[in-house]
Design a protein around this motif. Structure first.
Motif, mmCIF file in Angstrom:
data_model
loop_
_atom_site.group_PDB
_atom_site.id
_atom_site.type_symbol
_atom_site.label_atom_id
_atom_site.label_comp_id
_atom_site.label_asym_id
_atom_site.label_seq_id
_atom_site.Cartn_x
_atom_site.Cartn_y
_atom_site.Cartn_z
ATOM 1 N N ILE A 1 7.858 11.218 40.561
ATOM 2 C CA ILE A 1 7.901 10.712 38.913
ATOM 3 C C ILE A 1 8.779 9.206 38.747
ATOM 4 O O ILE A 1 8.654 8.670 38.024
ATOM 5 C CB ILE A 1 8.225 11.931 38.006
ATOM 6 N N MET B 1 7.265 6.221 39.290
ATOM 7 C CA MET B 1 6.366 5.935 38.184
ATOM 8 C C MET B 1 7.204 5.337 37.152
ATOM 9 O O MET B 1 6.430 4.821 36.210
ATOM 10 C CB MET B 1 5.277 7.063 37.602
ATOM 11 N N ALA B 2 8.373 5.708 37.048
ATOM 12 C CA ALA B 2 9.257 4.932 35.931
ATOM 13 C C ALA B 2 10.336 4.219 36.479
ATOM 14 O O ALA B 2 11.601 4.277 36.278
ATOM 15 C CB ALA B 2 9.987 6.298 35.219
ATOM 16 N N GLY C 1 13.069 1.299 36.928
ATOM 17 C CA GLY C 1 13.991 0.599 35.965
ATOM 18 C C GLY C 1 14.571 1.670 34.959
ATOM 19 O O GLY C 1 15.250 1.185 34.166
ATOM 20 N N ARG C 2 13.878 2.647 34.719
ATOM 21 C CA ARG C 2 14.578 3.746 33.638
ATOM 22 C C ARG C 2 14.487 5.060 34.651
ATOM 23 O O ARG C 2 14.228 6.184 34.167
ATOM 24 C CB ARG C 2 13.783 3.818 32.621
ATOM 25 N N MET D 1 17.295 6.710 35.296
ATOM 26 C CA MET D 1 18.323 7.606 35.042
ATOM 27 C C MET D 1 17.807 8.640 33.841
ATOM 28 O O MET D 1 17.932 9.699 33.700
ATOM 29 C CB MET D 1 19.623 6.661 34.670
ATOM 30 N N VAL D 2 17.289 7.865 32.707
ATOM 31 C CA VAL D 2 16.779 8.752 31.598
ATOM 32 C C VAL D 2 15.613 9.499 32.111
ATOM 33 O O VAL D 2 15.669 10.688 31.639
ATOM 34 C CB VAL D 2 16.183 7.666 30.424
ATOM 35 N N THR D 3 14.892 8.997 33.035
ATOM 36 C CA THR D 3 13.819 9.815 33.433
ATOM 37 C C THR D 3 14.130 11.147 34.134
ATOM 38 O O THR D 3 13.992 12.167 33.980
ATOM 39 C CB THR D 3 12.771 9.173 34.235
ATOM 40 N N TYR E 1 16.799 12.528 33.823
ATOM 41 C CA TYR E 1 17.725 13.392 33.065
ATOM 42 C C TYR E 1 16.566 14.404 32.193
ATOM 43 O O TYR E 1 16.896 15.469 31.974
ATOM 44 C CB TYR E 1 18.517 12.408 32.114
ATOM 45 N N ILE E 2 15.678 13.676 31.748
ATOM 46 C CA ILE E 2 14.415 14.494 31.007
ATOM 47 C C ILE E 2 13.630 15.276 32.076
ATOM 48 O O ILE E 2 13.459 16.438 31.735
ATOM 49 C CB ILE E 2 13.321 13.705 30.538
ATOM 50 N N ILE E 3 13.671 14.903 33.355
ATOM 51 C CA ILE E 3 13.094 15.910 34.308
ATOM 52 C C ILE E 3 13.903 17.015 34.565
ATOM 53 O O ILE E 3 13.450 18.176 34.750
ATOM 54 C CB ILE E 3 13.006 15.143 35.771
#
Lengths: 353, 371
Positions: B120, B123-124, B126-127, B129-131, B133-135
């Motif tokens: 995942i 697939m994201a 450049g972002r 950390m926020v991804t 975090y949501i994972i």
């Protein structure tokens, strides 16, 4: 040949509407169909859904300006909520009652929202590209900071402070006697015993949504969209990128402040301390369910998304509970809302910074 | 050719690079006398916390090396570790064998979750950390589904002490009496009245040596290359996506082991809360130690644990002595934890921009010299 056309048309429709949205929409439809068979009253469910739509729609609307200006999803919504909490508590401290207290709460919240939003916007301008992570933590740390402040600020209204010490605000404060249900009851329509339409909330949301829609079609609004879709091009055409971005953040923060006030007048309680902590996530996932992406959002996305998200939140506990006698709604809520955010974050977006 | 810097600029640069640790030193310098704790008490508390938390924090290092930022997805590993602990509590396996078995159970779960998380994150780009975090949040939903509804219903759990009265789902708190302090008390040495859990510290030291060795291997070098520039690394024939997934898998597996070590010290498992806080505290501690989103080493880990937990220990008491409310100190430490992460993230982004500016200046100076 004809069949192929149909298939490709369906594929196109699925692609433009997004698979997750269709799944969630069908799921909600299924819940509404199943409801009468398991003994859940459709009128009550619909009434609850409409009510929760009204409660949350403004907070979801608060996502729109920042997405438009390319600041990403506003995970820093708690900052706006804090401005709203300050407005609400100040209005109660000054002993305004009834609808006046709601108007005064908005009036008191506005300067806080503008100042906090301005600072927040300046910060986000310094960290272009990393806004979302920083927004999350700006929200968290401001909530934690306000926890200290709620204890120390010299509020004195006896309905708000702890009874035994006479200082420090309570964790939950009832809005009864102040602005409880001022919008809910305004022109509300009772269709049946179970189905009431909270017209006032819809009108309030409608005015704000219309204002945002109109704003996005003004010169400044178009500039905002331009900054969001291509900052380099926007700068080349003479737009002050940082100023437009700051304006969008101030707008989002102010809408967040109004959003929480609308929420409280319906919910009946002001939740302080850690209350606003995770409030950004439902709003973020609602707008994403409505079809927004990290850099594109419309008012339609807000309406569709809030309705779908709040519909599922209302329907799953009652229907699931009657069906399998277990309340899995909390788990479903976590999976759906965060799954939706994940889906949006992993989409390839064309905006290059 | 280098840009000339004056001494003032050098001092500024040093302060800029170490803002967060210096800030923390100041907070601790004020907090310790205010709290009124004895030096002996503070040292022994800090030693306990070094043993308890270091392993978890070290697990964050590898993704930073691979340029994926702070791995908030370490909560996935923590969940895997907790599932291992639930099983061994059910089977009644105690002591070191129990811990080892929990680690063995957690490993395949961690690997699977790590691969999924890495995919995942690919697939994201450049972002991350926020991804990640949501994972963590998303996986918490699945974890609750499995532990609160699956365990006892589909996955057999026999022990009545673990299962909720309704017949399925694990209780909110699980008593880990079987493995409580089993690693810590294996070889406890007292130095000047301070108990030191030697074996735990040796385990942590071994992990640190592993990390140092790993950085020198081919894979470690690949990760560094990927972390510096993905396109250059790809051009050099490194499988970028694969390398990134491996870094997350390693981090997740270590986080699982770290969680087991952490919980054997605590002695009770908060089934639905323990893992959620651990990510935030570990990240905050690492950042307090002077790490950034792109650069972290073992020194940062230990400096961070000491400073962060010193603040954590003294702030409730300091708040009570200063204002008369312990609650205030508790809110203060929560505020500081989040504030530290915010400041570090902002400084990192600002400096990234600033460094790009300096690189431009150097280039300009070179071109001028050439002309």
């Amino acid at each position: 040949m004809n069949m192929q056309k149909v298939i490709s048309a369906v594929q196109h429709a699925v692609k433009s509407f997004g698979l997750p949205r269709i799944i969630i929409g069908l799921f909600l439809l299924l819940l509404f169909i199943a409801a009468p068979f398991v003994g859940v009253n459709i009128g009550t469910s619909l009434s609850d859904t409409l009510n929760r739509f009204g409660m949350n729609a403004v907070m979801v609307l608060a996502m729109v300006p920042m997405i438009h200006s390319g600041c990403g999803l506003n995970f820093g919504l708690p900052l706006g909520i804090i401005a709203g909490l300050l407005g609400g508590t100040l209005s109660m401290q000054c002993n305004f009652t009834g609808p006046a207290s709601f108007a005064m709460a908005i009036l008191f919240a506005t300067p806080f929202a503008v100042i906090l939003g301005w600072g927040y916007g300046q910060l986000l301008n310094k960290v272009k590209g990393g806004e979302m992570m920083i927004a999350t933590y700006v929200g968290f740390s401001s909530v934690a900071f306000m926890c200290i402040m709620w204890l120390l600020l010299p509020y004195s209204n006896p309905t708000m402070v702890w009874g035994y010490s006479g200082s420090g605000l309570r964790t939950t404060i009832s809005t009864e006697g102040y602005y409880l249900h001022v919008l809910n009851n305004f022109l509300s329509i009772r269709l049946t015993d179970h189905l009431t339409i909270p017209t006032g909330m819809f009108i309030f949301f409608g005015i704000l949504a219309l204002a945002i829609w109109a704003f996005l079609h003004t010169k400044t609004g178009t500039a905002m969209t331009a900054v969001g879709s291509n900052p380099v091009f926007a700068r080349a055409s003479g737009i002050n990128v940082d100023r437009v971005r700051t304006l969008s953040v101030v707008m989002s923060t102010w809408l967040g402040a109004l959003g929480i006030l609308v929420y409280q007048q319906s919910f009946g309680f002001i939740q302080l301390y850690m209350g606003p902590f995770y409030m950004a996530l439902p709003a973020v996932s609602a707008i994403l369910i409505g079809g927004a992406s990290v850099n594109k959002a419309t008012i339609t996305n807000v309406i569709v998304g809030t309705f779908l998200f709040q519909g599922i939140l209302t329907m799953t506990p009652s229907v699931m509970n009657s069906m399998i006698h277990t309340d899995m709604s909390e788990v479903i809520r976590i999976i759906v809302s965060n799954g939706m955010i994940l889906y949006a974050l992993t989409r390839k977006t064309e905006a290059v910074r | 050719m280098k840009l000339q810097r004056t001494n003032i600029q050098k001092v500024k640069r040093f302060l800029g690079n170490n803002t967060v640790p210096i800030l923390f030193l100041v907070i601790c310098a004020f907090g310790i006398p205010l709290s009124g704790y004895s030096a002996n008490y503070l040292v022994s508390e800090v030693v306990v916390r070094i043993a308890r938390n270091s392993f978890l924090i070290v697990s964050l290092l590898i993704p930073i090396l691979a340029g994926m930022g702070l791995n908030f997805g370490m909560t996935l590993g923590a969940m895997a570790g907790q599932i291992g602990l639930i099983f061994i509590s059910d089977w009644g396996i105690v002591g070191i064998p129990g811990m080892l078995l929990a680690m063995i159970i957690s490993t395949p779960i961690s690997i699977a979750l790590g691969i999924w998380c890495g995919k995942i994150l690919n697939m994201a780009k450049g972002r991350e950390m926020v991804t990640s975090y949501i994972i963590g949040f998303f996986m918490n939903g699945i974890y609750q589904l499995v532990v609160l509804y699956g365990m006892g219903a589909i996955i057999p759990i026999r022990s009545a002490a673990l299962v909720l009265p309704r017949g399925y789902g694990i209780r909110n708190t699980v008593n880990l009496i079987g493995i409580r302090k089993s690693l810590d008390s294996l070889l406890m040495v007292r130095v000047l009245g301070v108990p030191i859990p030697l074996v735990t510290l040796v385990v942590i030291a071994l992990l640190c040596i592993f990390i140092l060795w790993f950085k020198k291997t081919k894979l470690g070098q690949d990760m560094r290359a990927v972390g510096q520039d993905m396109e250059v690394a790809r051009a050099a024939g490194i499988k970028v996506e694969h390398t990134r997934i491996v870094s997350i898998v390693i981090s997740t597996v270590f986080a699982g082991y770290g969680m087991i070590i952490y919980l054997q010290n605590i002695g009770t498992l908060n089934t639905y809360n323990s893992h959620m806080q651990i990510g935030m505290f570990s990240v905050a501690a690492l950042l307090v130690g002077g790490a950034t989103v792109s650069k972290a080493n073992i020194r940062n880990v230990f400096l961070g644990v000491i400073l962060f937990h010193l603040m954590f220990i003294v702030s409730p008491m300091a708040g009570k002595n200063l204002i008369g409310q312990a609650q205030l100190g508790e809110y203060f430490r929560v505020f500081v934890s989040y504030g530290v992460i915010t400041i570090s993230l902002v400084l990192y982004e600002v400096r990234k921009k600033h460094d790009r500016g300096i690189a431009g200046q150097i280039l300009a100076a070179e071109q001028e010299a050439g002309a």
